[in-house]
Design a protein around this motif. Structure first.
Motif, mmCIF file in Angstrom:
data_model
loop_
_atom_site.group_PDB
_atom_site.id
_atom_site.type_symbol
_atom_site.label_atom_id
_atom_site.label_comp_id
_atom_site.label_asym_id
_atom_site.label_seq_id
_atom_site.Cartn_x
_atom_site.Cartn_y
_atom_site.Cartn_z
ATOM 1 N N ALA A 198 53.819 17.342 -16.919
ATOM 2 C CA ALA A 198 53.703 18.571 -17.696
ATOM 3 C C ALA A 198 54.063 19.815 -16.894
ATOM 4 O O ALA A 198 54.069 20.921 -17.443
ATOM 5 N N THR A 200 56.314 22.385 -15.570
ATOM 6 C CA THR A 200 57.650 22.957 -15.730
ATOM 7 C C THR A 200 57.576 24.446 -15.450
ATOM 8 O O THR A 200 56.619 25.095 -15.858
ATOM 9 N N HIS A 345 60.933 21.087 -23.354
ATOM 10 C CA HIS A 345 59.505 21.102 -23.704
ATOM 11 C C HIS A 345 59.026 22.447 -24.246
ATOM 12 O O HIS A 345 57.821 22.672 -24.331
ATOM 13 N N ARG A 346 59.914 23.338 -24.635
ATOM 14 C CA ARG A 346 59.516 24.657 -25.123
ATOM 15 C C ARG A 346 59.878 24.794 -26.592
ATOM 16 O O ARG A 346 61.051 24.983 -26.932
ATOM 17 N N GLY A 361 60.053 20.938 -28.862
ATOM 18 C CA GLY A 361 58.895 20.968 -27.974
ATOM 19 C C GLY A 361 58.552 19.615 -27.394
ATOM 20 O O GLY A 361 59.402 18.734 -27.248
ATOM 21 N N THR A 362 57.287 19.427 -27.064
ATOM 22 C CA THR A 362 56.821 18.177 -26.450
ATOM 23 C C THR A 362 55.432 17.834 -26.948
ATOM 24 O O THR A 362 54.684 18.712 -27.405
ATOM 25 N N LYS A 365 50.983 17.483 -22.520
ATOM 26 C CA LYS A 365 50.207 18.687 -22.222
ATOM 27 C C LYS A 365 51.152 19.759 -21.694
ATOM 28 O O LYS A 365 52.157 19.458 -21.042
ATOM 29 N N ARG A 366 50.859 21.012 -21.982
ATOM 30 C CA ARG A 366 51.614 22.125 -21.407
ATOM 31 C C ARG A 366 50.706 22.884 -20.447
ATOM 32 O O ARG A 366 49.518 23.059 -20.708
ATOM 33 N N HIS A 368 50.163 26.411 -18.336
ATOM 34 C CA HIS A 368 50.540 27.817 -18.299
ATOM 35 C C HIS A 368 49.993 28.437 -17.008
ATOM 36 O O HIS A 368 48.783 28.425 -16.774
ATOM 37 N N TYR A 385 47.749 22.169 -25.680
ATOM 38 C CA TYR A 385 48.647 21.297 -26.439
ATOM 39 C C TYR A 385 49.338 22.128 -27.512
ATOM 40 O O TYR A 385 48.748 23.049 -28.087
ATOM 41 N N GLN A 386 50.604 21.804 -27.776
ATOM 42 C CA GLN A 386 51.347 22.390 -28.883
ATOM 43 C C GLN A 386 52.003 21.268 -29.680
ATOM 44 O O GLN A 386 53.218 21.266 -29.892
ATOM 45 N N GLU A 467 53.797 29.602 -18.274
ATOM 46 C CA GLU A 467 54.079 28.184 -18.065
ATOM 47 C C GLU A 467 53.044 27.609 -17.161
ATOM 48 O O GLU A 467 53.273 26.952 -16.241
#
Length: 467
Positions: A198, A200, A345-346, A361-362, A365-366, A368, A385-386, A467
Motif C-alpha cells: 500500500a 505509494t 491506485h488513485r 483505484g485499488t 489499504k491506502r 496517507h 480504505y477507498q 499519500e
C-alpha cells in the motif's frame, strides 16, 4: 506485442451496464495471502449475481499477486489461488452465471497472458480471461477502452507481451522486497510489514519503515520518553528565537516574562532558568547551523534536478502518461468516450480532449502521509480504505461514470498507536471518491451531476503531506 489499437473488441450490447474494479492484489507469500476486504468483495459479487440488468464486470488488471507468489511457477499458481481462496472462486462462478466477468491482465498478474491454460482454468469459474493488453466495449454508439495502465509505466512495462520471462524492474522489487516483507511480517510487534503493497509512491518505503519502527517496533518506554523530549526541543528552539530578538533589541517581553515567572520559585526557579538557558544556547547554535545547511541542501537539490540524475524514479507519474495516452486515443479512435485504467491506485475522473479518463483505484489499504506536530519525529502513515466499483452506463445526457463506494470500517483505531493518534490530531485524511461524471456524446463540455460542481477531481497531487 499487442498494441493499443489491437486491443480486443467486443460486439456486446450497446446499452450494457459496466462495472469496473482493479488492483485487488489477491495472493502472495505467507502474510500477503490475507485478503482484508474478503467479505466486502464477496458481498459486491453477490449483489451483481442478483442484478436484472445486462451487466459486465471488468476486472481491470492486478486482480492477483502472481509476482508475489515466489515459490511457485506458471499455472501452479492458479491451483494455489483456488486452494487458498475457495469462497472467492465459488462466488465468481456463481456471479458469472448471471453477468459477464472479464479479466484483463495487469503487471502483477501478467503471467495470465503467458499461458493459454489459464484461459480454460478461469473459464471453469465463468471468468473470461483475455490475454491482450487492452479491450474495448461499445456503449451508446461510442466505445470504452480498458487497460490496466502498467504499459505506460517504464518500470513495469512488459515489452514482450505474453512472455513469462519478460521481467521489468517492478518485478524484481516485488519478488525481492514485497514478497520478503510478507514472509517476515508476523515477526514484528504488530503485523504491519505486509502493508508494504500500500506504500505509494515507492520511494517512500524507507521512510515508512522508519515510521513503523518508531511507532510500532521501538520499545514503548523509549518512545514515550522521546516524544516529550522532542516537544521540549521545539519549545526551546522557539525560546532561542525569542532570545535572539531580545539580544537584537527587537522584542524583549517574552524573556522578561519567563524570568519573572521562574523568579517566583526562588532557587528551584533559578536552577530551572539556568537549565533552560543552556538548552536555549544549544538550540540557538543548532538553528544557526541549520540555516546555511538548509540553503546548501536546496542548492544541491536544484543541481541534481538540473542534471536529471533522479529522472528514473521507481514510481510513474500518477497522471501525465495517462492524459497523454487519452489524447492519443482520442485522435486515433474518435469513437472513444471513456479510457479506464488502474495501476496507480488513485481513484480519479477527469476529461481529456473529450475522453473521460477514469482510474478505478485499488482495494488495498491506502496510506496517507501526515507529518507529526513536532516536526522531528517521522511522519505518520494514516491508513484508510477507498473500496469502490466504477459503474459506466448510458445516461439521457451521454455516458455516466460513477464511483459506487463499498463501505469498510476505518482501520486507523486498531492500527495506529496512541502516539500516532496524538501526533495526527486534527490532521486525519478525509479521502473522497470522485463525483459522478457525464460525458457528452457530442464532445461538448462535460456535465456534472450536481449544479456548480466541477466535472472531475483532476489529478490527485502527491505531496509530502499526502499519500
Amino acid at each position: 506485442m499487442t498494441t493499443q489499437a489491437d486491443g480486443e473488441a467486443h460486439p456486446g450490447a450497446d446499452d450494457r451496464v459496466y462495472y469496473v474494479i482493479s488492483d485487488l492484489h489477491i495472493g502472495g507469500d505467507e502474510q500477503l495471502e490475507d485478503i482484508e476486504f474478503r467479505e466486502e468483495l464477496l458481498t459486491f459479487l453477490e449483489s451483481l449475481e442478483e442484478t436484472d440488468e445486462d451487466t459486465e464486470l471488468v476486472i481491470n488488471g492486478d486482480a492477483f499477486g502472481l509476482w508475489e507468489l515466489t515459490e511457485l511457477d506458471g499455472p501452479a499458481k492458479f491451483d494455489a489461488l483456488v486452494e487458498t481462496y475457495p469462497t472467492v472462486f465459488e462466488q465468481l462462478r456463481a456471479t458469472g452465471e448471471t453477468v459477464t466477468i472479464t479479466l484483463v491482465p495487469g503487471n502483477h498478474d501478467h503471467e495470465l497472458a503467458a499461458y493459454d491454460t489459464y484461459v480454460d482454468r478461469f473459464a471453469a469459474y465463468n471468468v473470461d480471461l483475455v490475454q491482450t493488453e487492452s479491450i474495448t466495449r461499445p456503449l451508446a454508439g461510442r466505445e470504452i477502452h480498458f487497460e490496466h495502465g502498467h504499459q505506460r509505466d517504464p518500470n513495469n512495462r512488459i515489452d514482450d507481451w505474453g512472455n513469462p520471462y519478460d521481467r521489468p524492474l517492478g518485478y524484481y522489487y516485488n519478488t525481492h522486497v514485497t514478497s520478503t516483507a510478507g514472509q517476515l511480517s508476523d515477526r514484528g510487534r504488530f503485523n504491519w510489514l505486509k502493508d508494504i503493497q500500500a506504500v505509494t509512491p515507492t520511494e517512500w518505503m524507507p521512510l515508512w519503515v522508519l515510521s513503523k519502527y518508531v511507532y510500532r517496533e521501538m520499545h514503548p518506554l523509549l518512545r514515550y520518553a522521546l516524544v516529550p523530549f522532542l516537544l521540549l526541543f521545539n519549545v526551546t528552539a522557539l525560546l532561542a528565537i525569542l532570545v535572539g530578538l531580545d539580544v537584537a533589541g527587537v522584542y524583549a517581553m517574552p524573556t522578561d516574562a519567563v524570568q519573572g515567572f521562574l523568579g517566583q520559585f526562588g532557587r528551584p526557579g533559578t536552577v530551572a532558568y539556568l537549565v533552560l538557558a543552556v538548552n536555549v544556547t544549544l538550540a540557538g547554535i543548532l538553528l544557526l547551523v541549520a540555516v546555511p545547511l538548509y540553503f546548501i541542501q536546496q542548492d544541491i537539490k536544484r543541481t541534481i534536478d538540473r542534471f536529471g540524475l533522479f529522472d528514473g524514479d521507481v514510481t510513474v507519474d500518477a497522471a501525465k502518461p495517462y492524459e497523454t495516452a487519452a489524447r492519443e486515443l482520442a485522435a486515433e479512435r474518435p469513437e472513444t468516450a471513456v479510457f479506464c485504467y488502474g495501476h496507480t491506485h488513485r481513484p480519479d475522473v477527469t476529461e481529456v480532449d473529450g475522453v473521460c479518463l477514469v482510474n478505478s483505484g485499488t482495494w488495498l489499504k491506502r496510506l496517507h502521509r501526515r507529518d507529526g506536530v513536532t516536526g522531528l519525529l517521522p511522519p505518520v502513515f494514516y491508513p484508510s480504505y477507498q473500496l469502490a466499483a466504477v459503474r459506466i452506463d448510458a445516461d439521457t445526457d451521454g455516458i455516466a461514470v460513477e464511483f459506487q463506494p463499498i463501505e469498510k470500517p476505518n482501520p486507523a483505531p486498531e492500527e495506529l498507536t496512541l502516539t500516532e493518534r496524538l501526533l495526527t490530531l486534527g490532521r486525519k485524511p478525509d479521502p473522497d471518491l470522485p463525483d459522478r461524471h457525464v460525458v457528452d456524446l457530442d464532445r461538448s463540455e462535460p456535465k456534472s451531476s450536481v449544479p456548480g460542481e466541477t466535472t472531475g477531481t483532476g489529478p490527485e497531487p502527491v505531496s509530502e503531506q499526502q499519500e
